[in-house]
Design a protein around this motif. Structure first.
Motif, short mmCIF file in Angstrom:
data_model
loop_
_atom_site.label_atom_id
_atom_site.label_comp_id
_atom_site.label_asym_id
_atom_site.label_seq_id
_atom_site.Cartn_x
_atom_site.Cartn_y
_atom_site.Cartn_z
N LEU A 129 -3.09 44.50 53.01
CA LEU A 129 -2.22 44.34 54.18
C LEU A 129 -1.17 45.44 54.24
O LEU A 129 -0.61 45.84 53.21
CB LEU A 129 -1.53 42.97 54.15
N GLU A 140 0.19 46.79 60.41
CA GLU A 140 -0.64 45.78 61.07
C GLU A 140 0.21 44.66 61.66
O GLU A 140 -0.15 44.08 62.69
CB GLU A 140 -1.67 45.25 60.07
N TYR A 187 -9.97 33.67 64.30
CA TYR A 187 -11.26 34.03 63.71
C TYR A 187 -12.34 33.98 64.78
O TYR A 187 -12.43 33.01 65.53
CB TYR A 187 -11.59 33.08 62.56
N PHE A 227 -9.43 34.69 52.63
CA PHE A 227 -9.66 35.16 53.99
C PHE A 227 -9.21 34.13 55.03
O PHE A 227 -8.67 34.47 56.07
CB PHE A 227 -11.14 35.51 54.18
N TYR A 260 -10.21 43.77 59.25
CA TYR A 260 -10.07 42.36 58.94
C TYR A 260 -11.38 41.66 59.34
O TYR A 260 -11.57 41.31 60.51
CB TYR A 260 -8.94 41.73 59.72
N HIS A 287 0.14 36.99 56.45
CA HIS A 287 1.01 37.76 57.33
C HIS A 287 2.43 37.22 57.32
O HIS A 287 3.40 38.00 57.40
CB HIS A 287 0.44 37.78 58.75
N SER A 319 -10.06 48.06 53.75
CA SER A 319 -10.93 47.05 53.15
C SER A 319 -11.74 47.71 52.04
O SER A 319 -11.85 48.93 51.97
CB SER A 319 -11.88 46.46 54.21
N MET A 355 -5.26 34.18 56.27
CA MET A 355 -4.67 35.41 56.81
C MET A 355 -3.34 35.16 57.51
O MET A 355 -2.42 35.97 57.43
CB MET A 355 -5.65 36.11 57.76
N ARG A 405 -8.52 44.09 67.55
CA ARG A 405 -8.79 43.92 66.12
C ARG A 405 -7.61 44.50 65.34
O ARG A 405 -6.71 45.10 65.93
CB ARG A 405 -10.08 44.65 65.75
N GLY A 464 -6.40 45.97 61.02
CA GLY A 464 -6.74 46.19 59.62
C GLY A 464 -7.22 47.60 59.34
O GLY A 464 -8.20 48.05 59.92
N ILE A 473 -9.17 42.92 51.33
CA ILE A 473 -8.45 43.56 52.42
C ILE A 473 -7.00 43.77 51.97
O ILE A 473 -6.37 42.85 51.43
CB ILE A 473 -8.45 42.69 53.69
#
Length: 329
Positions: free
Chosen positions: A39, A43, A17, A305, A99, A312, A65, A308, A60, A62, A37
């Motif tokens: 997935l 990604e 982050y 959030f 993301y 994943h 969204s 994440m 980055r 994503g 968001i």
């Protein structure tokens, strides 16, 4: 505001982050305060450096969204601050990543979604439905008389394909590795389910089609089992390869290719989403399907959030049925 980045390839733990300052949209950008968001396996592949284009690190990620427009660039007229919008995969992840708690998106990727959809549902429609739309509908290929084999059918694209095939009156055959998800896939609309590691795929397909074979195969896997798919295909049938989930070599069964003369083509949704008129037609078609109830996004699980990495890990287990969504407070 925070966004998610990674500086090296690897497991979900490489995600980090990062605080960013005030973001101001350029002339052709939209600033979105993110609420949800969606997935995608792409990604995960991007995070591993195994996608269709090289990754420029630090990166980055994503594609999808949904949220509220905070600001728009000078050339943006189709959305305004305060609008509820979602993003369509139509850009390089080297240029944009969705993301984040607040993100910049290219204007061409931002659309208003149906007001009847929640933000979680809005991030569960574009990739799952535009992917089969481009291959089966935009090409004019899919007919009511077709039998379609849908590999990796429990993925969000797989479920979206089942619904779209049914919507067009054709026969949907879901392929899954074991019987574990059989009833869930039937409940999701699949007319037939074949457990490829427990049943004879070719024999089952021939039984379903009265010996004719499937006319269309929609495959995101490839790998060692690809020859079985060709064996289950009717002469002159079409195979769409839209992913490479298997890391195994994909053999080409030459004798079956000679005998059956299949059409084998690579495909990805950017064929539709990077062309404004094609994207517009796709959005209109999918919106009609959503309004009629023929298309209904299926959400498997939601994460926060701050979760994440866990999201994943869940994505990479490949045990879900439908969409994984991350909710942003």
């Amino acid at each position: 505001m925070r966004v998610i980045t990674f500086e090296r390839y690897g497991a979900p733990e490489v995600l980090q982050y990062q605080e960013v300052g005030e973001q101001v949209p350029s002339d052709n950008e939209v600033l979105i305060r993110v609420k949800a968001i969606g997935l995608n396996r792409a990604e995960s592949m991007w995070r591993h450096g195994e996608y269709v284009e090289p990754v420029n690190l630090p990166a980055r990620l994503g594609y999808e969204s949904a949220g509220i427009v905070s600001a728009v660039g000078a050339n943006v007229t189709h959305v305004s601050p305060g609008d509820a919008v979602s993003t369509i995969p139509s850009f390089s992840l080297n240029d944009y990543g969705m993301y984040g708690e607040e993100v910049l998106a290219p204007a061409h990727a931002v659309v208003k979604h149906l007001s009847s959809l929640s933000f979680a549902e809005a991030v569960s429609i574009w990739n799952p439905y535009i992917t089969p739309y481009g291959a089966l509908i935009a090409t004019g290929l899919l007919k009511a008389t077709d039998t379609v084999l849908i590999n990796a059918a429990s993925s969000s694209v797989g479920v979206g394909t089942i619904q779209m095939v049914n919507m067009m009156g054709a026969t949907s055959v879901a392929l899954t590795r074991t019987r574990e998800k059989r009833q869930q896939l039937l409940d999701a609309g699949a007319q037939y389910v074949i457990a490829t590691e427990e049943q004879d795929l070719v024999a089952e397909v021939m039984n379903i089609t009265d010996g004719q074979g499937a006319s269309i195969i929609f495959d995101p896997v490839g790998g060692a089992h690809f020859p079985q798919l060709i064996s289950a295909l009717t002469p002159g049938g079409t195979v769409f390869i839209y992913g490479a989930l298997s890391t195994d070599v994909t053999p080409l069964p030459i004798l079956d290719v000679i005998a059956k003369k299949p059409i084998i083509r690579g495909y990805n949704l950017f064929e539709i989403t990077t062309h404004p008129e094609s994207q517009k037609k796709a959005v209109e078609f999918i919106s009609r399907g959503l309004e009629s109830g023929a298309l209904k996004p299926l959400i498997e699980k939601t994460f926060k959030f701050d979760e994440m990495v866990q999201a994943h890990h869940y994505l990479e287990k490949s045990q879900h049925l439908g969409r994984i969504v991350v909710v942003v407070d």
